[in-house]
Design an enzyme around this catalytic site. Sequence first.
Site, PDB file in Angstrom:
ATOM      1  N   HIS A 140       0.935  -1.369   0.034  1.00  0.00           N
ATOM      2  CA  HIS A 140       0.175  -0.025   0.045  1.00  0.00           C
ATOM      3  C   HIS A 140       1.170   1.154   0.057  1.00  0.00           C
ATOM      4  O   HIS A 140       2.113   1.178   0.212  1.00  0.00           O
ATOM      5  CB  HIS A 140      -0.873   0.186   1.314  1.00  0.00           C
ATOM      6  CG  HIS A 140      -0.151   0.124   2.664  1.00  0.00           C
ATOM      7  ND1 HIS A 140       0.581  -0.864   2.948  1.00  0.00           N
ATOM      8  CD2 HIS A 140       0.130   1.244   3.206  1.00  0.00           C
ATOM      9  CE1 HIS A 140       1.158  -0.571   3.981  1.00  0.00           C
ATOM     10  NE2 HIS A 140       1.011   0.816   4.526  1.00  0.00           N
ATOM     11  N   ASP A 142       0.809   5.059   1.931  1.00  0.00           N
ATOM     12  CA  ASP A 142      -0.094   5.948   2.921  1.00  0.00           C
ATOM     13  C   ASP A 142      -0.595   7.084   2.383  1.00  0.00           C
ATOM     14  O   ASP A 142      -0.100   7.560   1.642  1.00  0.00           O
ATOM     15  CB  ASP A 142       0.992   6.158   3.993  1.00  0.00           C
ATOM     16  CG  ASP A 142       1.493   4.818   4.923  1.00  0.00           C
ATOM     17  OD1 ASP A 142       1.047   3.934   4.865  1.00  0.00           O
ATOM     18  OD2 ASP A 142       2.886   5.358   5.678  1.00  0.00           O
ATOM     19  N   HIS A 197       4.699   0.183   0.046  1.00  0.00           N
ATOM     20  CA  HIS A 197       5.551  -0.458   1.091  1.00  0.00           C
ATOM     21  C   HIS A 197       4.748  -1.852   1.566  1.00  0.00           C
ATOM     22  O   HIS A 197       3.426  -1.771   1.379  1.00  0.00           O
ATOM     23  CB  HIS A 197       6.195   0.296   1.887  1.00  0.00           C
ATOM     24  CG  HIS A 197       4.993   1.290   2.636  1.00  0.00           C
ATOM     25  ND1 HIS A 197       4.413   2.284   2.344  1.00  0.00           N
ATOM     26  CD2 HIS A 197       4.554   1.104   4.116  1.00  0.00           C
ATOM     27  CE1 HIS A 197       3.567   2.884   3.231  1.00  0.00           C
ATOM     28  NE2 HIS A 197       3.762   2.041   4.170  1.00  0.00           N
ATOM     29  N   ARG A 207       6.877  -9.012  15.755  1.00  0.00           N
ATOM     30  CA  ARG A 207       7.299  -7.758  15.145  1.00  0.00           C
ATOM     31  C   ARG A 207       6.358  -6.645  15.529  1.00  0.00           C
ATOM     32  O   ARG A 207       5.131  -7.025  15.280  1.00  0.00           O
ATOM     33  CB  ARG A 207       7.707  -7.764  13.741  1.00  0.00           C
ATOM     34  CG  ARG A 207       8.353  -6.501  13.291  1.00  0.00           C
ATOM     35  CD  ARG A 207       8.640  -6.624  11.919  1.00  0.00           C
ATOM     36  NE  ARG A 207       9.019  -5.298  11.526  1.00  0.00           N
ATOM     37  CZ  ARG A 207       8.303  -4.430  10.827  1.00  0.00           C
ATOM     38  NH1 ARG A 207       7.142  -4.938  10.626  1.00  0.00           N
ATOM     39  NH2 ARG A 207       8.541  -3.244  10.553  1.00  0.00           N
TER      40      ARG A 207
END
Length: 284
Positions: A140, A142, A197, A207
């Site tokens: 996607h 941002d 990203h 994580r």
Amino acid sequence: MASRLCSLLVRMYFSSGKCFIYLQNSIPPCSSAIWHTSICLSSSNSSSYLAGSTRKCHMAEDDEIFGGTYNITLLKQTCRHTEVIEKYNKEMQKLAERLMRLKLLSLGLAGGFRNTTAVLQLNSYPVCPEPDRAMGLAAHTDSGLLTILHQSGAARGLQLLHSDRWVAVPPVRGALVVIVGDLGHVLSNGRFKSVVHRAVVNRIHHRISAAYLCGPSPGVRVSPVGNPADRAYRAVTWREYLGLRAEFFDKAIESIKINTDTEEKNGNGTGCCCAKQQNIAVCM
Ligand SMILES: O=C(O)CCC(=O)C(=O)O
Ligand SMILES: [Fe+2]
């Protein structure tokens, strides 16, 4: 300082029993769920700050999960953490404003932003037995002006698309990652590219990341800096742009591209944060 506060915030939330974390997606074959929590940080007052979360959840289309109204009661239980959030927000706001000022300077404009809207997104990616068959956060861009990302711990996960290849961005202790968002791309008339990203999962490490998404007030129009005749995009508000993303997904930015033979019809109405001439503050 900003990075230390990010670490503190992440530790605080993920040690608090995830009492207000809601499930956004759980992708098989991960046995445990992947969590993404969005919190609107834009009001200084903690009660409207909590109410702000509801709006963000609507924007994120999470209403299916909580039937249209975000569970404010659960959020209120975390009020004891308000102080840390406020500190975090203040530091991140300062940093975001500084980055925006530098970005504008590099575009030949002396200016700054006021009344920005900020959303904190906390992401938790548990250990996954078959990471090749799962995705933590799908590819996607941002939507805002910029995102400041903290990657907690040593686990890799963030990847950027560069020349059609996924490139890992390993976490660096004490460092934050700055990602240009779609509105940042529009504002710079495409000189600062919004980057595609994603986050991948792994077999060994759980994580966690904290993304501070910064944009203008939802109703303020953003249009490219520079000569109106050279604008590659039409003016758009964040609110409108989120609607376009819901409709056109990753083609939203294409949908506001100005064809060379198409007139920019929106003009520069009040509240527009395009900089009309050199040395004018970019106000919102
Ligand atoms: O977890 C990551 O590294 C990426 C998070 C992200 O892209 C986001 O929250 O928008
Ligand atoms: Fe992102």
